[in-house]
Each structure stands twice: as C-alpha cells, then as structure tokens.
Design a protein around this motif. Structure first.
Motif, PDB file in Angstrom:
ATOM      1  N   SER A 119       0.868  -1.190   0.000  1.00  0.00           N
ATOM      2  CA  SER A 119       0.000   0.000   0.000  1.00  0.00           C
ATOM      3  C   SER A 119       0.894   1.226   0.000  1.00  0.00           C
ATOM      4  O   SER A 119       2.080   1.139   0.327  1.00  0.00           O
ATOM      5  CB  SER A 119      -0.892   0.015   1.238  1.00  0.00           C
ATOM      6  N   ARG A 120       0.348   2.376  -0.367  1.00  0.00           N
ATOM      7  CA  ARG A 120       1.144   3.604  -0.354  1.00  0.00           C
ATOM      8  C   ARG A 120       1.168   4.177   1.058  1.00  0.00           C
ATOM      9  O   ARG A 120       0.116   4.311   1.676  1.00  0.00           O
ATOM     10  CB  ARG A 120       0.553   4.632  -1.323  1.00  0.00           C
ATOM     11  N   PRO A 121       2.347   4.516   1.557  1.00  0.00           N
ATOM     12  CA  PRO A 121       2.427   5.075   2.915  1.00  0.00           C
ATOM     13  C   PRO A 121       1.879   6.498   2.970  1.00  0.00           C
ATOM     14  O   PRO A 121       1.930   7.227   1.985  1.00  0.00           O
ATOM     15  CB  PRO A 121       3.931   5.074   3.206  1.00  0.00           C
ATOM     16  N   LYS A 122       1.340   6.830   4.130  1.00  0.00           N
ATOM     17  CA  LYS A 122       1.055   8.243   4.424  1.00  0.00           C
ATOM     18  C   LYS A 122       2.048   8.637   5.501  1.00  0.00           C
ATOM     19  O   LYS A 122       2.041   8.049   6.571  1.00  0.00           O
ATOM     20  CB  LYS A 122      -0.369   8.424   4.947  1.00  0.00           C
ATOM     21  N   LEU A 161       5.531   8.582   7.392  1.00  0.00           N
ATOM     22  CA  LEU A 161       6.614   7.608   7.544  1.00  0.00           C
ATOM     23  C   LEU A 161       6.113   6.217   7.169  1.00  0.00           C
ATOM     24  O   LEU A 161       5.107   5.758   7.705  1.00  0.00           O
ATOM     25  CB  LEU A 161       7.079   7.636   9.011  1.00  0.00           C
ATOM     26  N   PRO A 162       6.810   5.520   6.260  1.00  0.00           N
ATOM     27  CA  PRO A 162       6.375   4.154   5.928  1.00  0.00           C
ATOM     28  C   PRO A 162       6.554   3.222   7.134  1.00  0.00           C
ATOM     29  O   PRO A 162       7.373   3.486   8.014  1.00  0.00           O
ATOM     30  CB  PRO A 162       7.338   3.740   4.801  1.00  0.00           C
ATOM     31  N   THR A 163       5.777   2.152   7.154  1.00  0.00           N
ATOM     32  CA  THR A 163       5.918   1.144   8.217  1.00  0.00           C
ATOM     33  C   THR A 163       6.048  -0.216   7.555  1.00  0.00           C
ATOM     34  O   THR A 163       5.934  -0.338   6.319  1.00  0.00           O
ATOM     35  CB  THR A 163       4.681   1.118   9.129  1.00  0.00           C
ATOM     36  N   ALA A 164       6.236  -1.249   8.380  1.00  0.00           N
ATOM     37  CA  ALA A 164       6.384  -2.614   7.869  1.00  0.00           C
ATOM     38  C   ALA A 164       5.156  -3.049   7.063  1.00  0.00           C
ATOM     39  O   ALA A 164       5.261  -3.878   6.154  1.00  0.00           O
ATOM     40  CB  ALA A 164       6.628  -3.577   9.030  1.00  0.00           C
ATOM     41  N   GLU A 165       4.017  -2.464   7.357  1.00  0.00           N
ATOM     42  CA  GLU A 165       2.770  -2.813   6.644  1.00  0.00           C
ATOM     43  C   GLU A 165       2.823  -2.567   5.149  1.00  0.00           C
ATOM     44  O   GLU A 165       2.028  -3.126   4.393  1.00  0.00           O
ATOM     45  CB  GLU A 165       1.610  -1.959   7.174  1.00  0.00           C
ATOM     46  N   GLN A 166       3.698  -1.656   4.726  1.00  0.00           N
ATOM     47  CA  GLN A 166       3.749  -1.337   3.294  1.00  0.00           C
ATOM     48  C   GLN A 166       4.419  -2.456   2.474  1.00  0.00           C
ATOM     49  O   GLN A 166       4.411  -2.404   1.260  1.00  0.00           O
ATOM     50  CB  GLN A 166       4.516  -0.027   3.059  1.00  0.00           C
ATOM     51  N   PHE A 167       5.025  -3.409   3.159  1.00  0.00           N
ATOM     52  CA  PHE A 167       5.845  -4.400   2.449  1.00  0.00           C
ATOM     53  C   PHE A 167       5.224  -5.780   2.586  1.00  0.00           C
ATOM     54  O   PHE A 167       4.954  -6.236   3.691  1.00  0.00           O
ATOM     55  CB  PHE A 167       7.266  -4.396   3.018  1.00  0.00           C
ATOM     56  N   GLN A 168       5.025  -6.434   1.449  1.00  0.00           N
ATOM     57  CA  GLN A 168       4.388  -7.751   1.478  1.00  0.00           C
ATOM     58  C   GLN A 168       5.334  -8.770   0.852  1.00  0.00           C
ATOM     59  O   GLN A 168       5.739  -8.630  -0.309  1.00  0.00           O
ATOM     60  CB  GLN A 168       3.082  -7.666   0.682  1.00  0.00           C
ATOM     61  N   TYR A 215      15.648   8.200  -2.096  1.00  0.00           N
ATOM     62  CA  TYR A 215      14.814   8.595  -3.241  1.00  0.00           C
ATOM     63  C   TYR A 215      13.659   7.616  -3.464  1.00  0.00           C
ATOM     64  O   TYR A 215      12.645   7.966  -4.070  1.00  0.00           O
ATOM     65  CB  TYR A 215      15.655   8.690  -4.522  1.00  0.00           C
ATOM     66  N   MET A 216      13.818   6.379  -2.952  1.00  0.00           N
ATOM     67  CA  MET A 216      12.780   5.367  -3.175  1.00  0.00           C
ATOM     68  C   MET A 216      11.489   5.715  -2.443  1.00  0.00           C
ATOM     69  O   MET A 216      10.407   5.272  -2.832  1.00  0.00           O
ATOM     70  CB  MET A 216      13.296   3.991  -2.731  1.00  0.00           C
ATOM     71  N   ARG A 217      11.618   6.529  -1.391  1.00  0.00           N
ATOM     72  CA  ARG A 217      10.408   6.977  -0.686  1.00  0.00           C
ATOM     73  C   ARG A 217       9.472   7.720  -1.644  1.00  0.00           C
ATOM     74  O   ARG A 217       8.253   7.525  -1.594  1.00  0.00           O
ATOM     75  CB  ARG A 217      10.799   7.880   0.498  1.00  0.00           C
ATOM     76  N   GLY A 218      10.047   8.546  -2.520  1.00  0.00           N
ATOM     77  CA  GLY A 218       9.245   9.287  -3.494  1.00  0.00           C
ATOM     78  C   GLY A 218       8.490   8.363  -4.432  1.00  0.00           C
ATOM     79  O   GLY A 218       7.360   8.634  -4.817  1.00  0.00           O
ATOM     80  N   ARG A 219       9.096   7.234  -4.765  1.00  0.00           N
ATOM     81  CA  ARG A 219       8.453   6.300  -5.700  1.00  0.00           C
ATOM     82  C   ARG A 219       7.286   5.561  -5.049  1.00  0.00           C
ATOM     83  O   ARG A 219       6.513   4.908  -5.740  1.00  0.00           O
ATOM     84  CB  ARG A 219       9.476   5.282  -6.222  1.00  0.00           C
ATOM     85  N   MET A 220       7.202   5.621  -3.726  1.00  0.00           N
ATOM     86  CA  MET A 220       6.075   4.962  -3.030  1.00  0.00           C
ATOM     87  C   MET A 220       4.815   5.813  -3.084  1.00  0.00           C
ATOM     88  O   MET A 220       3.724   5.325  -2.803  1.00  0.00           O
ATOM     89  CB  MET A 220       6.461   4.694  -1.577  1.00  0.00           C
TER      90      MET A 220
END
Lengths: 332, 332
Positions: free
Chosen positions: B10-13, B15-22, B48-53
C-alpha cells in the motif's frame, strides 16, 4: 547655484510614505577641475531603491538617513571642467535627487540623442532593459516553442522580457495588475496576459495559459504567483530571479510553501541576479537592444510624471501598481 | 526456481511502516534467449525510493501497488542466454527486491571484482558517488579556499561530497545527526561537523563554523538547516539541490521562510538535479572516483544489514538516521 535636494528623512517600516522624504535647498559650488555641473532632465524611480532605504545589506549599500537619495538619472552638462564631458552633452548615471548636481564624471556615460528619446537610457536602453536582456537571454535561454512566464510583465523590465522572449520564438505569458496593463501586453505580442488582481484562482489561470508547462520563468514579483509557477515547471526549467516586489515592504520575513521539492523534481535552476553582475557585457546589451528597437522589434512604454516635487509620489506609485512600463520623472 | 519477492502492499502516508511491504514467494521460469538468471548479492536502499512509493510524478515513476519494489542491486549471473553476460559475471543495475530475478540485460552493467568491494558499485562507485561527483563538481564547482556546506554529510552521498570538496581545496562543514557521525566526518577530513540534533541553535553553529560565509551548499536535507545556510550565502553562491529528506514523509506541503529574497541579494544559483541528468558522463565519473579511491584519497563507509527479510527494516532506518554511509542489505 541653488538646487533643491531630497533627503532620506527616516527609514520606512513597511510601505514608505511621504514622511520619508525631506526637501531642502542647498548651494552648489562652481565645478573644480575634473568636475561638471549637471542639470537633471529625467529621474528614474525603481523598485530596487526600496531595498536601499532599509538598514543592512541588500543588492547595494543602503542610503544614509539625512543624505540625498540617489538613483538613475539623465542630465545635461551645463558647465564643464572635464574634457570628456563638454557643455551640452547628455549623460546617464547615478545622481542625487536634485535639480542640479556636481559630478566628477566617474560612472557617467554620454548618450546619443538621435537613437531614441534620451529617457529611454533609463528604461529600454538602460538598467531595466539590460536586466531583461541578461536575465532572460543568459539565465533562462528560451528556445523556440518553449513557454516563458513573466511576472510583473507590464513593468519596465517585464515588458522587455516578454518581447525578447517573442523574438526568441517562445510562447509568452505575463501577469499584471490591471485590465489596461493586460490589454497593453496583448498589444506588445504576449500570447497570454493575466490580471492577477481580478483572477479568482491564479494557479488555475496560469495552468490554463501554459498547457505544455513552463520552461522559463522571469520573476519580478514573488509570492503566490511564483508559488503557482513552481507547480508548472517542466524538466530542466530555468528561473531568473530578478525581483520580489510583492515582499519589499514586508516587515516580517515572508513565509510560503517551500520550493525546493519542486525544483528538485524538475532539475530546475533558480538563479538570482542583478544587472551589475553583467557589467562587462553592458555594451553588448545596449547595442543589441538599440538594434532591435531601431528595427521596430521592441516597443517601450513610460509613465512620465512631471516636476521635481513629484519624485516621491512617483516612487511610492511603484508599490501600488499605478504605472505601466518605466516610471520616470521629468525634472526639466 | 523459487524466489521471495517484496511487493508494495500500500502507499504510505507519512513515515512508511512494515505494513507497506508484502513478502511473497514466486516461481521464476528458466531464462529464454537474451535473458539471464541473476542471484542478488546486495540490495541498495536509498532515500529517493520513498518518493516512488507515492502516487504521482517525482524524480522517477511511482512504484505500482501489488508489484515488486525495485532499486539498485548487485547480482551474479547464475544462468545465461545472453553472450554479453556470461555465467559468473557480476552486474549492477535496477532489480526487483528478490533473491533471484530474470533480466534481459538492458540497463545492467558488468562490474570489475578487483577494484573495490562489489557493493561499492551501489555506493562510492555507483549512484550515490556519482550524485556527489556531478552535483558538487558540475553545479557547485568549489574553488580552493571557498567554504562548502554539506547537509546529511554522513550519508552515502554527503560523505563523498565532503571528501571531493577537500580534494578541491575547500573548507568543508558537514551536518549529521549523531556524535558518532560527527566524529566520523572529522576522521574523513571535514573541517567542521555539527550534530544538528543536539546543537541548540543550528543557525548560530553554522555561522560560527563558516566565518567567511558559504560559497557552496550541497543540500540533501532541506528544512531548518537549509534555511540557516541561506542566511550565510556569499555573493554568487552555488547550491546543488540533491535531496530533501527532512520532508519526504511530510503529509502536507512543507512551509518555511521564502528563500528567494536571499538568493536574489547574493546572485546565488540553486540547481535541482538527479544523477540521471548526467547519464552521458557516468563513465567519466566512475573512472575519476575509482582513481581517487585507488590513490587512497576517498574513503567510504557502508552500513550492511544481513538477510533478505531485513530489506524493509534497512529502508525504514534511512528516515530515522540510523545508518552512517551507504545502507546496503547483503542478500546472499
């Protein structure tokens, strides 16, 4: 020889008022060796002078309280002890706001009287025209087919920027503060002109005017117009940062959306400049501008106020958007 | 061949968390003509990968929800149907977060195994090193005796920037987020290093560290550190705008003091960039960096996390300032 002079009475907070200007009459001595006595013909009032009324570093050193305000002026040599500047020659340079002044010739340039009205050496062929020339052609480097936005487009700098961008083959969008100015910009050849005071959503209006995005932005104004342009930048956009008149009278540091993220995403360049950065190339600029003017490719507009005592009012008018084109005071 | 893969869940809102990764296990077919089967050795995690999320345009197109996340990786060729990439060769390129992957060879570069640790092609001799090289040497162009400030100085890009500025003869000031990082920067030859987390007044600390003002600023961070540097710019300062990690997880558009007035006063240049702007000059950059590394003029630091399942944690660590130098995950 007696002359009136206008001193800086006090430093303004926010928008300057008539109180900041003090008229006095002083006596000038006769010119000594190397000096000339000048009769002021035209005085230029310019937004950058607001910065000089503050304490502390701006583009240029501040004016001193109790001393004459000085700026661009065209004058005629009345008496001369300087061979380079014979009686009757017309010069442009930085002079005190006085009807008459003494000068040693340094920083004064003789100007021709047959190429254009001599007051144009305070406008199209002077500081504003050269600001447009170097800022647009050196920093922005517009290419044919690109989109150029100019804020403060009906000002002395902006109207030259837009016409130079048209000469370069670009699509040109200008913002200005009245319907009369907008009509004038269209007449100058601008593809789109937006009245930022009456447009309900400036961001939407700019987006509609620039369907292919913005490649070059020549910024005289800053603030919300600039914020909106940042959202429209194309990859490798170039921004010439020339002025921020929307904030010159702010008493607190202006705050707004941070632009860095937008400049980063587009690999955009934002370059601050002042025309004196290009001092060594002024002759080139004057030659090219004179050439295009002679060919009818450049038009220019002045708002001329008459009378030495009207200088402060003409200066204050810069900040209420009253003038189209170059604000000039005809002194004699 | 079975492999684990990490999908964007899913796209983070914020700070990303572990939930974004499957994590999923998928089956890879055998390579067809032109393809290679790759075994991932090292995975690079980069800010920079944060921007791609996020949805929408950033530097590079966004990741797709439900598809593998991809980024810089070093891998070994296990099976090959591509003559240019024989079995046993080691390559660097953009690969999905997988233990094994199929590739057609496009965008993969063979790397030598005798010049430096192969993981350095994700760091000093890869994207971060080249980012430092072009941003500093092409945009900032520091001269001997000038003052260079680097924010995020203990990151993979920043530590190379500082060392390149020292090679150019400049005085170098770095900001970083821990006393250990500050000590490391001193060891690398930085003249001054400031812990922005413990310094009560970052503006004052920067001013004290830069008594002659700032000529070049390499910005990885943005926010208050950048605001403070803008106040110290010398005439004709150059700013390479490389990252804004302080705001990558903001959910609202960041607001701050407007920089334009400060850039205008100093005729400063602010240039956004991404290393791919310099794609045609990458070989030059790799050659020069490899040469300086071989001469002992450049040091480099990695924070290596072990295990494929640790990739998300290593990525999240970028935003809490946990790593010094290049964050790498050793997969095999």
């Amino acid at each position: 020889m007696k002359t009136q002079t206008i001193l800086l009475a006090s430093r303004p907070k926010g928008l300057p008022t008539a109180e900041q200007f003090q008229f006095e009459t002083i006596e000038l001595p006769t010119p000594s060796v190397g000096q000339v006595l000048l009769k002021t013909l035209y005085v230029s009032v310019d937004p950058y002078m607001r910065g000089r009324m503050n304490e502390g570093k701006s583009y240029v050193p501040p004016f001193t309280v109790g001393e004459p305000i000085a700026g661009g002026a065209v004058a005629e040599v009345l008496e001369s002890q300087n061979e380079a500047l014979p009686v009757g020659s017309v010069v442009v340079g930085n002079l005190p706001w006085q009807q008459y002044s003494l000068a040693d010739g340094k920083g004064l340039n003789r100007i021709p009287t047959d190429k254009a009205p001599v007051s144009y050496f305070l406008g199209l062929l002077g500081m504003p025209g050269l600001t447009a020339y170097f800022g647009l052609l050196d920093i922005c480097q517009p290419k044919a087919g690109e989109t150029v936005v100019v804020s403060g487009a009906a000002g002395a700098v902006g109207m030259v920027v837009g016409q130079l961008a048209k000469i370069a083959g670009a699509r040109v969008i200008g913002t200005a503060g009245s319907d009369e100015k907008v009509a004038y910009l269209k007449q100058l050849g601008f593809d789109e002109a937006i009245n930022y005071k009456t447009t309900p959503d400036i961001a939407q209006a700019l987006a509609a005017a620039a369907p292919n995005g913005v490649d070059c932005y020549f910024d005289n104004v800053g603030g919300p117009i600039t914020d909106a342009v940042y959202d429209l930048l194309n990859k490798h956009a170039r921004i010439a940062l020339c002025g921020q008149i929307s904030s010159y009278n702010d008493t607190e540091a202006p705050v707004g959306p941070r632009p860095e993220g937008k400049l980063l995403k587009t690999s955009a360049k934002l370059q601050g400049f002042i025309v004196s950065d290009y001092f060594s190339r002024w002759p080139e600029g004057v030659r090219k501008l004179t050439e295009w003017y002679g060919q009818g490719k450049l038009q220019f507009e002045e708002t001329i106020t008459e009378g030495f005592d009207q200088i402060p009012a003409a200066f204050l008018g810069l900040f209420t958007g009253e003038n189209t084109g170059k604000a000039i005071v005809k002194v004699a």
